[in-house]
Enzyme design. Structure first.
Site, PDB file in Angstrom:
ATOM      1  N   GLU A 180     -12.261   0.556  -9.688  1.00  0.00           N
ATOM      2  CA  GLU A 180     -11.846  -0.328 -10.776  1.00  0.00           C
ATOM      3  C   GLU A 180     -12.849  -0.373 -11.919  1.00  0.00           C
ATOM      4  O   GLU A 180     -12.457  -0.442 -13.100  1.00  0.00           O
ATOM      5  CB  GLU A 180     -11.594  -1.743 -10.240  1.00  0.00           C
ATOM      6  CG  GLU A 180     -10.331  -1.911  -9.440  1.00  0.00           C
ATOM      7  CD  GLU A 180     -10.423  -1.374  -8.028  1.00  0.00           C
ATOM      8  OE1 GLU A 180      -9.387  -1.205  -7.376  1.00  0.00           O
ATOM      9  OE2 GLU A 180     -11.564  -1.114  -7.566  1.00  0.00           O
TER      10      GLU A 180
ATOM     11  N   GLU B  69       0.827  -1.203   0.000  1.00  0.00           N
ATOM     12  CA  GLU B  69       0.000   0.000   0.000  1.00  0.00           C
ATOM     13  C   GLU B  69       0.867   1.261   0.000  1.00  0.00           C
ATOM     14  O   GLU B  69       0.553   2.246  -0.679  1.00  0.00           O
ATOM     15  CB  GLU B  69      -0.939   0.009   1.217  1.00  0.00           C
ATOM     16  CG  GLU B  69      -1.961  -1.107   1.258  1.00  0.00           C
ATOM     17  CD  GLU B  69      -3.049  -0.938   0.224  1.00  0.00           C
ATOM     18  OE1 GLU B  69      -3.035   0.061  -0.506  1.00  0.00           O
ATOM     19  OE2 GLU B  69      -3.926  -1.821   0.142  1.00  0.00           O
TER      20      GLU B  69
ATOM     21  N   GLU C  32     -18.787  -5.994  -2.638  1.00  0.00           N
ATOM     22  CA  GLU C  32     -17.408  -6.451  -2.472  1.00  0.00           C
ATOM     23  C   GLU C  32     -17.215  -7.864  -3.002  1.00  0.00           C
ATOM     24  O   GLU C  32     -16.145  -8.219  -3.480  1.00  0.00           O
ATOM     25  CB  GLU C  32     -17.023  -6.372  -0.994  1.00  0.00           C
ATOM     26  CG  GLU C  32     -15.545  -6.413  -0.731  1.00  0.00           C
ATOM     27  CD  GLU C  32     -14.815  -5.137  -1.124  1.00  0.00           C
ATOM     28  OE1 GLU C  32     -13.829  -4.813  -0.466  1.00  0.00           O
ATOM     29  OE2 GLU C  32     -15.204  -4.462  -2.102  1.00  0.00           O
TER      30      GLU C  32
END
Length: 933
Positions: free
Chosen positions: A406, A147, A388
């Site tokens: 996305e 990350e 999700e």
């Protein structure tokens, strides 16, 4: 390098050995040459409307970024429901999700190049000055290497890339002297100790101040990392090396990629989700294109584009061939076992795979990109956001949606490739849904549950780094952007790196001579950046013709995505027994179970028990099938048990200044008015006296005709309900007395009765944890009059309502690897139990203990009415679709359960009692949370 490999530009117009900068630029953006092509299936959007939508994106970004700067900075993230910053250690831990936070003003750094893309150059200059003045990279905090790389290192490099571009233009950043690059270099050196392993794979976490192995570091004991975590470094590290001339960064990132490539499963050419960083053994051997693997594939292709190294393209094409053979089941993308890739590893998909159509566009394989994107869009239209995780028949599996970008990314790339205005309409829908369902007064809040519309106090940095960037670019004309976007490549966090880096400081060997590549015919490389005439052969309706068969795929009662069993059967192989097909009364099925080492035992107390002993299987292959069968039964029963549970309810604040934009996740009660079957309850709130509601109220005039607020504790929930009902309240909200509790970190539950007849309770009762309850209490203190809506699902919020006075009313850790055949047993109990006083509703159950996993897995069914539940869903070979809606038990009338449950074949005989109540694979969920959260 294959002759078909690296030299294919647009229409094969690039010479085989052209300069790498030209090849990289051409390969990256040959898809843009198709933008003049548009299909007649959708009316072209006028420039005025596109400008209007682009301006709307700018306003939305200002709302999110402005509230972060006003209420949160210099904290890492904004908490949009409570209007304050999220500081590591000051808020309840969210586990691995918090590994992205390093006390380095994450959201500001992640947003730097977005400011330039959105033509906010003055704001960008101010933001860079703040980063240089305020950000400290030497904090004693443990962060995720992955990350930190994609968000912080990538953010600094993206900011540097555009800072030097602006400086060259001559108006802004004239004072800039590579300060962001120096910060990036400092951070890069802080991340390097993570690579101190024999394999070259980095540790998943590192302490910014103390590194990895020091006692003060509180890290360095990990053994496993995800494939994406180790394989998503090359773009940022190579760019850092080429910007600075320090080759060490690119060398380490290449070594990690080389090791992953060497450890691929050689027969399938797939990689697993989790790998041991010391031994290189695969820990999780399922493979897909979603969480845990996604950006590994992305970076192989983009490393070829940015660095001009044809070995990366060869690796990507080898993996891509395997993906299209085994994982792609159009329009679905389903995980498989790397050693037995014809077997699906799970029956659901995660939201992170939504990036893959965009990657297929870059690859040049447009047809499957259109198909998968359309399927995802249909799911979004059903639930407003992409859950999700969702099942192969498009039901919600995990209901969260943390505002992931996305799908917007893939929408942008498909529009660039096709020029089809349909994708502009898709983008318009995304904008409308964000404003309608996620916008709150202090920013945009993640969705806690897409079924109810409830919110989570969370606005991740990637929302500003990626979502607004892709949405703006979708509607912008070339002249709307102050630089040429085609001169840059997007990282996985949508940071911009210049393509000219391919010819800068090339001190790393381009060809990895130690790797062996699988022989592939040239057709494997045919779709790398093809000519647009091949994509759209004299047919302006190309994209529409692909989408048309899929436009109702989500609403159809018989999805046809899973065809592996049928294909296997037609090819002559005996299909393995699947959990969804199993009938306890079928002698052939019992014989198959015996062959797999699975015994079916009828106990005296009425339970039916499945026990698996691997050493009793007829062969090692049968033992593997037996383990897979037991795992499928666990997952199937857990899913069916979740469907029987009451879903969360919603408390929606509808008064000024919230106007329905804040939706809180609430637990239902096993008594009182069922909000899923009756009209919602709306009213102003008032605190009861006594606050615990355990005796007759002393302020009945205050709660008369209102929704009473009551504190949890000191008496039964039903007693509280009776007392506020007797005082004239039209509903009740019980607020947890455990200060700091939150639905973000604690499992939601149903409030149980008191063991007596509760038919006398007529009002709706909901439960809020302390954090969510405090939002209402704080609103009362500030605005006095607060009106809420109690419902099973948040009602639509129209931005225009704000002009009105009162608007109308939101890891497979239990998966014992099939390859690790042991003599231990698994057993599954099929049993009915009485429900506990607090029945868990949370979709994130705790992980089972390691002892449970190493020895036995025991599963029991918990059904509130003690009625046996039947399995009605099966797969047959005739492909017939039978509606079994009338045979299903009555369930809550939620959006998820309102669709008919069907089977793909004839009716199945019921099992006497169904296994349920298994703690589902939380580790897989946590892995998803780690991947680009």
């Amino acid at each position: 390098m294959s002759e078909a490999g690296g030299g294919r530009g647009c229409g094969s117009s690039v010479p085989q050995r052209a300069p790498w900068s030209l090849v990289a630029a051409t390969a990256a953006f040959c898809l843009v040459s198709a933008t003049s092509v548009w299909t007649a299936g959708a009316a072209p959007m006028s420039r005025e409307e596109r400008q209007k939508l682009g301006n709307q994106v700018l306003e939305m970004f200002d709302h999110a970024y402005g509230n972060y700067m006003e209420h949160a900075y210099p904290a890492d993230e904004l908490m949009p429901l409570t209007c304050r910053g999220r500081v590591r250690g000051q808020e309840p831990s969210r586990g691995d999700v918090d590994d992205a936070l390093g006390k380095f003003s994450l959201t500001l750094i992640d947003s730097l190049d977005t400011l330039v893309v959105l033509n906010k150059t003055k704001e960008f200059e101010d933001a860079v000055r703040k980063v240089l003045r305020d950000v400290n990279l030497d904090n004693d905090v443990v962060v995720s290497v992955f990350e930190t790389n994609i968000r912080v290192l990538g953010g600094l490099l993206g900011g540097h890339s555009l800072a030097i571009m602006l400086k060259e233009k001559g108006e802004y950043m004239q004072w800039y002297n590579d300060e962001l690059l120096q910060m990036a270099k400092q951070l890069g050196y802080k991340l390097l100790p993570a690579f101190n392993t024999t394999s070259g794979l980095p540790y998943p976490r590192i302490n910014l101040k103390f590194g990895v192995r020091k006692p003060e570091a509180r890290t360095g004991t990990e053994t496993d990392t995800c494939t994406a975590c180790a394989g998503t470094l090359i773009l940022e590290f190579a760019a850092l090396s080429r910007f600075t001339g320090a080759t060490v960064f690119e060398e380490y990132a290449r070594k990690a990629l080389d090791f992953l490539w060497e450890k691929r499963q050689r027969s399938s050419n797939l990689v697993g989700v989790t790998i041991n960083i010391h031994t290189g053994d695969w820990v999780r051997k399922d493979s897909g294109v979603g969480a845990g693997i996604d950006s590994y594939y992305e970076y192989l292709l983009k490393a070829y584009v940015l660095l001009g190294d044809d070995s990366f393209l060869e690796r990507f094409n080898t993996h891509y061939d395997a993906i299209m053979r085994y994982i792609s089941q159009p329009p679905l993308l389903l995980d498989v076992h790397i050693h037995k890739p014809m077997l699906n590893a799970r029956t659901w998909m995660d939201a992170l795979l939504a990036f893959f159509p965009g990657l297929q566009v870059l690859k040049g394989d447009i047809r499957p990109a259109i198909e998968t994107h359309e399927m995802l869009y249909q799911v979004i239209k059903k639930h407003n956001f992409l859950p999700e995780a969702f099942t192969t028949d498009f039901r919600v599996h995990w209901a969260q949606h943390p505002l992931r970008p996305e799908f917007a990314e893939s929408t942008y790339f498909l529009y660039k490739a096709t020029g089809d205005p349909y994708y502009l309409e898709v983008g318009k829908t995304l904008i409308e849904n964000l404003n309608k369902y996620a916008r709150v007064p202090c920013g945009f809040a993640a969705m806690k549950d897409v079924r109810t519309g409830s919110h989570e106090d969370r606005m991740d940095s990637f929302f500003l780094a990626e979502m607004f960037k892709y949405l703006y670019l979708l509607f912008a004309d070339k002249e709307d952007i102050i630089f040429d976007i085609e001169d840059y490549i997007f990282t996985t966090e949508a940071h911009l790196l210049p393509l000219w880096l391919s010819t800068t400081n090339q001190s790393i060997s381009k060809k990895n001579t130690t790797s062996e590549y699988t022989e592939l015919d040239d057709s494997n490389f045919d779709w790398t950046c093809p000519n647009t005439q091949i994509l759209f052969p004299n047919d302006p309706l190309y994209a529409q013709s692909i989408r048309e068969p899929l436009k109702n795929v989500v609403d159809k009662s018989c999805p046809r995505g899973i065809i592996r069993v049928e294909e296997s059967f037609r090819s002559g192989a005996k299909p393995p027994l699947r959990a969804r097909d199993f009938m306890a009364t079928n002698p052939e099925h019992l014989e198959i179970l015996k062959k797999m080492g699975v015994s079916l035992i009828h106990l005296k107390d009425g339970r039916v028990q499945l026990v698996q002993h691997a050493i009793q299987a007829a062969s090692s292959i049968d033992a593997e099938d037996g383990l897979r069968f037991m795992q499928e039964m666990i997952e199937l029963s857990s899913q069916q048990q979740k469907e029987q549970q009451l879903p969360p309810r919603a408390v929606q604040i509808v008064s000024h200044p919230f106007f329905g934009r804040v939706v809180l996740t609430a637990g239902p009660a096993q008594f009182g008015l069922d909000l899923s079957k009756h009209k919602e309850t709306r009213g102003f709130v008032a605190s009861s006296k006594p606050y615990n509601g355990c005796s007759e109220l002393t302020n009945p005039e205050a709660v008369m005709g209102k929704i009473a607020l009551i504190q949890r504790g000191q008496c039964m929930f039903a007693e509280k309900a009776r007392n506020v009902q007797n005082a004239g309240a039209i509903g009740g909200i019980v607020i947890d007395d455990n200060e700091g509790s939150s639905s973000d970190t604690a499992p939601l539950f149903q409030m149980a009765g008191d063991g007596k007849d509760t038919d006398d309770i007529k009002i709706p009762m909901l439960f809020l944890f302390s954090k969510e309850g405090s939002i209402i209490l704080d609103a009362i203190r500030e605005y006095e009059e607060v009106e809420v809506l109690l419902s099973d699902k948040a009602k639509d919020r129209d931005p225009e309502m704000e002009n009105e006075e009162q608007p109308s009313s939101e890891n497979d850790s239990q998966n014992q690897s099939a390859e690790q055949i042991t003599s231990s047993s698994q057993e599954v109990d099929l049993v009915d139990q009485e429900s506990p006083e607090e029945s868990s509703l949370n979709s994130q159950p705790e992980s089972p203990s390691s002892a449970d996993m190493d020895n036995a897995a025991s599963v029991s069914a918990s059904e509130q009415n003690s009625n046996p539940m039947e399995i009605h869903e099966t797969t047959s070979l005739d492909g017939e679709c039978t509606d079994l809606d009338n045979q299903l038990q009555e369930q809550s009338e939620t959006e998820e359960d309102s669709n008919p449950n069907v089977s793909w074949g004839k009716k199945v005989q019921p099992i006497d009692s169904i296994l349920a109540d298994w703690n589902e694979d939380i580790e897989a969920f946590e892995m998803m949370e780690k991947d680009e959260l």
